[in-house]
Design a protein around this motif. Structure first.
Motif, PDB file in Angstrom:
ATOM      1  N   GLY A 274       0.822  -1.241   0.154  1.00 19.32           N
ATOM      2  CA  GLY A 274       0.062   0.033  -0.219  1.00 19.32           C
ATOM      3  C   GLY A 274       0.783   1.333  -0.181  1.00 19.32           C
ATOM      4  N   ALA A 275       1.898   1.145   0.744  1.00 17.32           N
ATOM      5  CA  ALA A 275       2.934   2.453   0.871  1.00 17.32           C
ATOM      6  C   ALA A 275       3.523   2.854  -0.562  1.00 17.32           C
ATOM      7  CB  ALA A 275       3.750   2.234   2.043  1.00 17.32           C
ATOM      8  N   ALA A 276       4.034   1.764  -1.098  1.00 19.81           N
ATOM      9  CA  ALA A 276       4.443   1.653  -2.397  1.00 19.81           C
ATOM     10  C   ALA A 276       3.436   2.269  -3.585  1.00 19.81           C
ATOM     11  CB  ALA A 276       5.099   0.378  -3.075  1.00 19.81           C
ATOM     12  N   SER A 277       2.258   1.489  -3.558  1.00 14.69           N
ATOM     13  CA  SER A 277       1.294   1.984  -4.449  1.00 14.69           C
ATOM     14  C   SER A 277       0.905   3.291  -4.205  1.00 14.69           C
ATOM     15  CB  SER A 277       0.046   0.966  -4.266  1.00 14.69           C
ATOM     16  OG  SER A 277       0.555  -0.329  -4.784  1.00 14.69           O
ATOM     17  N   GLY A 278       0.633   3.733  -3.152  1.00 18.45           N
ATOM     18  CA  GLY A 278       0.264   5.158  -2.777  1.00 18.45           C
ATOM     19  C   GLY A 278       1.246   6.148  -3.210  1.00 18.45           C
ATOM     20  N   ALA A 279       2.578   5.865  -3.135  1.00 15.49           N
ATOM     21  CA  ALA A 279       3.624   6.787  -3.621  1.00 15.49           C
ATOM     22  C   ALA A 279       3.274   6.988  -5.119  1.00 15.49           C
ATOM     23  CB  ALA A 279       4.786   6.318  -3.006  1.00 15.49           C
ATOM     24  N   VAL A 280       3.181   5.929  -5.740  1.00 14.23           N
ATOM     25  CA  VAL A 280       3.163   5.959  -7.252  1.00 14.23           C
ATOM     26  C   VAL A 280       1.946   6.343  -7.672  1.00 14.23           C
ATOM     27  CG1 VAL A 280       2.798   4.406  -9.252  1.00 14.23           C
ATOM     28  CG2 VAL A 280       4.429   3.814  -7.695  1.00 14.23           C
ATOM     29  N   ALA A 281       0.963   6.504  -6.990  1.00 19.18           N
ATOM     30  CA  ALA A 281      -0.301   7.075  -7.388  1.00 19.18           C
ATOM     31  C   ALA A 281      -0.258   8.710  -7.087  1.00 19.18           C
ATOM     32  CB  ALA A 281      -1.588   6.635  -6.327  1.00 19.18           C
ATOM     33  N   GLY A 282       0.380   9.101  -6.189  1.00 22.90           N
ATOM     34  CA  GLY A 282       0.689  10.457  -5.946  1.00 22.90           C
ATOM     35  C   GLY A 282       1.689  10.999  -7.020  1.00 22.90           C
ATOM     36  N   LEU A 283       2.694  10.226  -7.511  1.00 27.86           N
ATOM     37  CA  LEU A 283       3.431  10.590  -8.623  1.00 27.86           C
ATOM     38  C   LEU A 283       2.994  10.775  -9.884  1.00 27.86           C
ATOM     39  CD1 LEU A 283       6.640   8.208  -7.547  1.00 27.86           C
ATOM     40  CD2 LEU A 283       6.749  10.811  -7.476  1.00 27.86           C
ATOM     41  N   VAL A 284       1.960   9.878  -9.968  1.00 23.43           N
ATOM     42  CA  VAL A 284       1.113  10.077 -11.291  1.00 23.43           C
ATOM     43  C   VAL A 284       0.578  11.134 -11.579  1.00 23.43           C
ATOM     44  CG1 VAL A 284      -0.756   9.036 -12.576  1.00 23.43           C
ATOM     45  CG2 VAL A 284       0.939   7.462 -11.758  1.00 23.43           C
ATOM     46  N   ALA A 285      -0.318  11.586 -10.111  1.00 25.11           N
ATOM     47  CA  ALA A 285      -1.490  12.555 -10.199  1.00 25.11           C
ATOM     48  C   ALA A 285      -0.669  13.878 -10.301  1.00 25.11           C
ATOM     49  CB  ALA A 285      -2.310  12.511  -8.935  1.00 25.11           C
ATOM     50  N   ILE A 286       0.490  13.957  -9.604  1.00 25.85           N
ATOM     51  CA  ILE A 286       1.313  15.636  -9.671  1.00 25.85           C
ATOM     52  C   ILE A 286       1.832  15.723 -10.835  1.00 25.85           C
ATOM     53  CG2 ILE A 286       3.434  14.782  -8.753  1.00 25.85           C
ATOM     54  CD1 ILE A 286       1.198  17.789  -7.952  1.00 25.85           C
ATOM     55  N   THR A 287       2.006  14.440 -11.913  1.00 27.35           N
ATOM     56  CA  THR A 287       2.575  14.901 -12.902  1.00 27.35           C
ATOM     57  C   THR A 287       2.029  15.672 -13.988  1.00 27.35           C
ATOM     58  OG1 THR A 287       3.738  12.535 -13.066  1.00 27.35           O
ATOM     59  CG2 THR A 287       3.464  13.538 -15.084  1.00 27.35           C
ATOM     60  N   PRO A 288       0.868  15.653 -14.342  1.00 25.74           N
ATOM     61  CA  PRO A 288       0.198  16.873 -15.112  1.00 25.74           C
ATOM     62  C   PRO A 288       0.183  18.187 -14.351  1.00 25.74           C
ATOM     63  CG  PRO A 288      -1.604  15.541 -14.260  1.00 25.74           C
ATOM     64  CD  PRO A 288      -0.316  14.892 -14.140  1.00 25.74           C
ATOM     65  N   SER A 289      -0.125  18.201 -13.108  1.00 32.05           N
ATOM     66  CA  SER A 289      -0.467  19.235 -12.310  1.00 32.05           C
ATOM     67  C   SER A 289       0.515  20.258 -11.697  1.00 32.05           C
ATOM     68  CB  SER A 289      -1.774  18.932 -11.567  1.00 32.05           C
ATOM     69  OG  SER A 289      -1.070  17.839 -10.332  1.00 32.05           O
ATOM     70  N   GLY A 290       1.597  19.656 -11.338  1.00 29.36           N
ATOM     71  CA  GLY A 290       2.686  20.312 -10.368  1.00 29.36           C
ATOM     72  C   GLY A 290       3.357  21.617 -10.868  1.00 29.36           C
ATOM     73  N   GLY A 291       3.169  21.904 -12.033  1.00 29.56           N
ATOM     74  CA  GLY A 291       3.892  23.004 -12.449  1.00 29.56           C
ATOM     75  C   GLY A 291       2.504  24.275 -12.326  1.00 29.56           C
ATOM     76  N   ALA A 292       1.405  23.724 -11.915  1.00 30.78           N
ATOM     77  CA  ALA A 292       0.126  24.720 -12.092  1.00 30.78           C
ATOM     78  C   ALA A 292      -0.226  24.972 -10.643  1.00 30.78           C
ATOM     79  CB  ALA A 292      -0.987  24.464 -12.864  1.00 30.78           C
ATOM     80  N   VAL A 293      -0.086  24.126  -9.639  1.00 33.23           N
ATOM     81  CA  VAL A 293      -0.828  24.191  -8.422  1.00 33.23           C
ATOM     82  C   VAL A 293       0.403  24.517  -7.165  1.00 33.23           C
ATOM     83  CG1 VAL A 293      -2.242  22.510  -8.886  1.00 33.23           C
ATOM     84  CG2 VAL A 293      -0.280  21.774  -7.635  1.00 33.23           C
ATOM     85  N   SER A 294      -0.002  25.131  -6.132  1.00 31.22           N
ATOM     86  CA  SER A 294       0.682  25.570  -4.927  1.00 31.22           C
ATOM     87  C   SER A 294       1.127  24.211  -4.136  1.00 31.22           C
ATOM     88  CB  SER A 294       0.075  26.407  -4.113  1.00 31.22           C
ATOM     89  OG  SER A 294      -1.151  25.812  -3.516  1.00 31.22           O
ATOM     90  N   PRO A 295       2.279  24.410  -3.361  1.00 33.20           N
ATOM     91  CA  PRO A 295       2.484  23.202  -2.435  1.00 33.20           C
ATOM     92  C   PRO A 295       1.344  22.700  -1.626  1.00 33.20           C
ATOM     93  CG  PRO A 295       4.122  24.738  -2.434  1.00 33.20           C
ATOM     94  CD  PRO A 295       3.222  25.597  -3.324  1.00 33.20           C
ATOM     95  N   LEU A 296       0.462  23.436  -1.006  1.00 31.93           N
ATOM     96  CA  LEU A 296      -0.853  23.317  -0.428  1.00 31.93           C
ATOM     97  C   LEU A 296      -1.719  22.588  -1.681  1.00 31.93           C
ATOM     98  CD1 LEU A 296      -1.777  26.131   1.821  1.00 31.93           C
ATOM     99  CD2 LEU A 296      -0.905  23.915   2.424  1.00 31.93           C
ATOM    100  N   GLY A 297      -1.694  22.981  -2.701  1.00 32.11           N
ATOM    101  CA  GLY A 297      -2.689  22.290  -3.745  1.00 32.11           C
ATOM    102  C   GLY A 297      -1.965  21.103  -3.934  1.00 32.11           C
ATOM    103  N   ALA A 298      -0.880  20.829  -4.080  1.00 29.09           N
ATOM    104  CA  ALA A 298       0.063  19.416  -4.027  1.00 29.09           C
ATOM    105  C   ALA A 298      -0.303  18.307  -3.135  1.00 29.09           C
ATOM    106  CB  ALA A 298       1.377  19.801  -4.189  1.00 29.09           C
ATOM    107  N   ILE A 299      -0.534  19.009  -2.044  1.00 27.08           N
ATOM    108  CA  ILE A 299      -1.167  17.863  -0.790  1.00 27.08           C
ATOM    109  C   ILE A 299      -2.473  17.425  -1.253  1.00 27.08           C
ATOM    110  CG2 ILE A 299      -2.085  17.944   1.690  1.00 27.08           C
ATOM    111  CD1 ILE A 299       0.273  19.940   2.307  1.00 27.08           C
ATOM    112  N   ALA A 300      -3.334  18.476  -1.601  1.00 26.67           N
ATOM    113  CA  ALA A 300      -4.762  17.963  -1.892  1.00 26.67           C
ATOM    114  C   ALA A 300      -4.798  16.986  -3.146  1.00 26.67           C
ATOM    115  CB  ALA A 300      -5.547  19.477  -2.214  1.00 26.67           C
ATOM    116  N   VAL A 301      -3.887  17.398  -4.049  1.00 26.22           N
ATOM    117  CA  VAL A 301      -3.892  16.347  -5.201  1.00 26.22           C
ATOM    118  C   VAL A 301      -3.381  14.853  -4.942  1.00 26.22           C
ATOM    119  CG1 VAL A 301      -2.374  15.761  -7.406  1.00 26.22           C
ATOM    120  CG2 VAL A 301      -3.342  18.228  -7.152  1.00 26.22           C
ATOM    121  N   GLY A 302      -2.317  15.100  -3.823  1.00 26.32           N
ATOM    122  CA  GLY A 302      -1.965  13.405  -3.477  1.00 26.32           C
ATOM    123  C   GLY A 302      -3.019  13.162  -2.626  1.00 26.32           C
ATOM    124  N   VAL A 303      -3.572  13.781  -1.594  1.00 29.00           N
ATOM    125  CA  VAL A 303      -4.703  13.142  -0.790  1.00 29.00           C
ATOM    126  C   VAL A 303      -5.852  12.398  -1.562  1.00 29.00           C
ATOM    127  CG1 VAL A 303      -6.487  13.443   0.990  1.00 29.00           C
ATOM    128  CG2 VAL A 303      -4.043  14.148   1.213  1.00 29.00           C
TER     129      VAL A 303
END
Length: 446
Positions: A274-303
């Motif tokens: 679960g830890a490994a899969s969750g990390a990969v899910a976060g990496l996937v989701a921030i890939t398109p969005s990380g240049g457009a959102v704030s660090p707080l937004g990145a927390i929301a994307v990850g959660v």
């Protein structure tokens, strides 16, 4: 007095710093494919380990050659009808000067080409996790070649190529939410709907044989992903690459914690898988969005990604499709989540001045994101299913049932991942099936 002369803006010149940075990022992206091989290799049963490793490694060979011959030209050549590119100078990479700069940037074309090559390599490799345990290696190799040509190269042009319809529409995809993850996830679903389920799906235990290998692979993916994401800005002059770098770390951490929390509530345990899969899910989701959102937004994307992907991996049991290693649940769902959240969380202060709904920008960007997401999803799903069907009806995609049961490593590669017959270790190997989940282990007398 002589008349004043107005000089044109200085043309970009080669930057040694940006060139070196991008070469390092290219190497980081390449190491993600062996990392993926380990990640997937640990998740399968012992008898499929080598096949899983080889399905990633073969992409490094096939896609590299295709990229040089015509892939780079199709993806990043002069636009034709907003669908595909083509430039004869890029065919064979033969018409490019070694100091010739990529359009408007301070890095050579060769550097841009090799960086994008690494994306082209890992994308079909991602699909392999969905078809674990049951695909002929020759069929898989042909699928990789055809899929890269028919699906990946055109979609890369849509999203990133000048003139591509998604690029011109204004779809934001910093590093591959649509072109890589939705593309691969939809392809995975298309292929498994054609080739069918593994023997014993939902009946036999199919647990990972090596969780340490899974964690090693996840660690390499996390490490390499900094090059994957931060490097996609193609330089390090204005802080956007740094924003993407820190957001990558933040979203990955948040998704891992969210997945583990869901797992504890739903199943009563915090698992390494679960830890490994969750990390990969976060990496996937921030890939398109990380240049457009704030660090707080990145927390929301990850959660959000961690929770939704954790829920999604169980859908295969409900709907009956056999996604062996949860490519659909993690990459397709994570890519969709990260891409669509841009429409809500884009601040207008990162890679562009586009703002999402929560920052006063309305829903305009959200609808653009929907267009990109669902067009790529539909095209990849259908095209991939057609390719798998044609291969299956010609040279065949699946190994025989006997070979699948006995072990695809031995049948396809004449090797096994581990030697259990060596002397001196005192250990013996039994081919008996693993006990069902929840069955207590038998006591063994010394």
């Amino acid at each position: 007095m002589a008349p004043a002369i107005t000089l044109a803006a200085d043309a970009p010149t080669l930057s040694a710093a940006n060139t070196g940075f991008m070469l390092i990022c290219s190497a980081l992206v390449l190491i993600m494919t062996p990392g993926l091989a380990f990640f997937y290799g640990g998740m399968v049963r012992v008898k499929s380990t080598l096949n899983m490793l080889m399905m990633s490694f073969i992409s490094m060979g096939i896609v590299t050659i295709l990229w040089v011959l015509y892939g780079f030209s199709l993806a990043f050549g002069t636009d034709s009808g907003s669908i595909i590119g083509w430039s004869s100078d890029y065919v064979g990479l033969s018409g490019i000067g070694i100091t010739q700069l990529w359009d408007g940037y301070t890095i050579p074309i060769y550097v841009f080409a090799v960086f994008q090559l690494m994306f082209a390599i890992i994308t079909p490799a991602l699909i392999s996790g969905a078809v674990a345990d049951r695909v002929k290696f020759t069929g898989w190799a042909l699928f990789v070649a055809l899929w890269a040509t028919v699906v990946y190269f055109p979609v890369a042009h849509w999203v990133w190529g000048a003139g591509g319809w998604a690029f011109e529409l204004g779809v934001i995809d910093f590093a591959g939410g649509t072109a890589v993850h939705i593309n691969a996830g939809a392809a995975a679903l298309g292929v498994i709907l054609v080739i069918g389920k593994r023997v014993g799906f939902k009946r036999d235990p199919m647990r990972p044989h090596s969780l340490p290998l899974v964690m090693l692979g996840a660690g390499l993916l996390w490490f390499g992903w900094f090059g994957f994401n931060a490097g996609s800005w193609l330089g390090n002059d204005d802080g956007v690459g740094a924003l993407m770098f820190i957001n990558t770390q933040i979203a990955t951490a948040a998704a891992m914690l969210a997945w583990l929390a869901y797992e504890k509530i739903r199943h009563g345990a915090f698992t390494t898988l679960g830890a490994a899969s969750g990390a990969v899910a976060g990496l996937v989701a921030i890939t398109p969005s990380g240049g457009a959102v704030s660090p707080l937004g990145a927390i929301a994307v990850g959660v959000v990604a961690g929770l939704l992907c954790a829920m999604a991996v169980g859908l295969k049991y409900k709907f009956g499709y056999d996604d062996s290693l949860d490519v659909v649940g993690v990459h397709l769902v994570g890519g969709v989540v990260g891409s669509l959240l841009i429409g809500f969380l884009a601040t207008g202060g990162g890679q562009s001045d586009v703002a999402g709904l929560f920052y006063g920008g309305g829903l305009d960007q959200f609808w653009k994101q929907c267009a990109g997401v669902f067009a790529v999803l539909a095209y990849s799903l259908v095209a991939s299913a057609v390719l798998a069907f044609l291969i299956d009806k010609t040279i065949g995609m699946r190994v025989s049932e006997d070979d699948e049961i006995a072990g695809i490593d031995q049948a396809e590669h004449a090797e096994t991942a581990y030697d259990f017959s060596g002397g001196g270790g005192g250990a013996s190997f039994s081919a008996a099936p693993s006990p069902a989940p929840g069955t207590p282990a038998k006591k063994v007398d010394a």
